[in-house]
Write an enzyme that holds these catalytic residues in place. Structure first.
Site, mmCIF file in Angstrom:
data_model
loop_
_atom_site.group_PDB
_atom_site.id
_atom_site.type_symbol
_atom_site.label_atom_id
_atom_site.label_comp_id
_atom_site.label_asym_id
_atom_site.label_seq_id
_atom_site.Cartn_x
_atom_site.Cartn_y
_atom_site.Cartn_z
ATOM 1 C CB SER A 98 -22.662 -19.106 17.125
ATOM 2 O OG SER A 98 -21.972 -20.238 16.649
ATOM 3 C CG HIS A 129 -26.087 -16.320 18.005
ATOM 4 N ND1 HIS A 129 -25.055 -15.833 18.765
ATOM 5 C CD2 HIS A 129 -26.090 -17.672 18.214
ATOM 6 C CE1 HIS A 129 -24.463 -16.826 19.402
ATOM 7 N NE2 HIS A 129 -25.067 -17.951 19.082
ATOM 8 C CD GLU A 150 -24.511 -12.126 19.715
ATOM 9 O OE1 GLU A 150 -23.595 -11.346 20.011
ATOM 10 O OE2 GLU A 150 -24.320 -13.257 19.247
ATOM 11 C CG ASN A 162 -20.123 -17.617 20.217
ATOM 12 O OD1 ASN A 162 -20.060 -18.043 21.363
ATOM 13 N ND2 ASN A 162 -21.057 -18.013 19.372
#
Length: 303
Positions: free
Chosen positions: A133, A154, A166, A204
């Protein structure tokens, strides 16, 4: 129709028949369920911890039973799904996998060892994906002799529910690897967003500083944990407050990602809050340990 889900066949499904998943935690188990249940693929899960393997099996069976209760699955279909699952303790047992997804702790050294072992043992055509992540895909790919076959994938937690994946292209990720990964994600009925290989990627890079700032607000006495969460829920129309979300993600994971952002980007705005550091040091990791910013019993917040 397979298990009540409409299947759309793609390039990935013609080339990818067997998925390997490394790690049987929350993320790894969720990825395995989606690959099997939605993708219709054979799945092998590598997990060295016997207790974690048992938890993963129990969670999968419980999840399938809930699908039966919701009339999305029959008992016979549950049996078929479970037949396509294999658990093993050795990375070498993934030698026949076409696509392998690593989903272990957010620690580069741990991932490095896994990718080096997979590079030696997996077949040359296998794609090696990381569910990281925040850690650079280019850096992970540099640990292998097949950087063109390494990609970031991800998933969001909980994987069976969350729609987004992602996809991160490393500096040397090949066009074919990227295309197959996107096709595979689509076959899982997920929405795809491509992110460039920067620390934290998209989700993130935005989410973790938000959570970290909420921890600072608690640390500095701006309000109580309940006050902070209620303000953000009702004031910004999000489904859960940042401190509840941190507990759900895992405070250790939040801290690991903040450290990557701080170290890689070098900006003091990414400095992890001392309270977050102390909670992780104390073993208060959130729901999975029964205590984080809130306390939990059987996975549910205690009143």
């Amino acid at each position: 129709m397979l298990f009540g889900i409409r299947r759309t066949f793609s390039t990935a499904q013609s080339k990818i028949k067997h998925i390997g998943v490394v790690g049987a935690g929350q993320m790894g188990t969720g990825i395995a369920i989606v690959a099997n249940r939605v993708g219709g693929l054979k799945v092998s899960i590598v997990e060295g911890n016997e207790s974690q393997r048992s938890k993963s099996r129990k969670f999968t069976e419980s999840w399938l039973d809930k699908e039966i209760e919701k009339k999305r699955l029959t008992a016979e279909e549950k049996h078929q799904v479970l037949e396509r699952f294999t658990y093993t303790q050795s990375l070498e047992d993934l030698r026949d996998s076409d696509f392998i997804i690593e989903a272990v702790t957010e620690d580069f050294e741990v991932k490095k060892k896994i990718f080096q072992t997979l590079d030696r043992s997996a077949k040359p055509s296998a794609i090696l994906a990381s569910n990281t992540s925040s850690i650079s895909i280019t850096k992970i790919a540099g640990c292998t002799q097949r950087p063109g076959n390494v990609v970031g994938m991800h998933f969001m937690n909980p994987v069976p529910v969350m729609k987004l994946i992602e996809i991160i292209r490393g500096l040397q990720t090949s066009d074919e690897t990227l295309s197959l990964t996107k096709d595979l994600a689509t076959s899982f009925h997920k929405e795809i967003v491509e992110a460039n290989d920067y620390p934290g990627f998209i989700t993130n890079r935005v989410l973790m500083p938000y959570i970290n700032e909420a921890v600072y607000a608690l640390y500095e006495g701006v309000s109580t944990k309940e006050g902070i969460d209620t303000a953000m829920k009702l004031g910004t129309n999000v489904p859960m407050g940042p401190l509840t979300l941190a507990d759900f993600i895992g405070l250790d994971t939040c801290l690991s990602i903040m450290r990557v952002l701080h170290e890689e980007l070098g900006d003091s705005k990414y400095r992890p809050c001392p309270l977050l550091v102390n909670y992780v040091a104390a073993g208060y990791l959130g729901r999975k340990t029964g205590r984080g910013f809130y306390t939990y019993e059987n996975g549910a917040p205690k009143k």
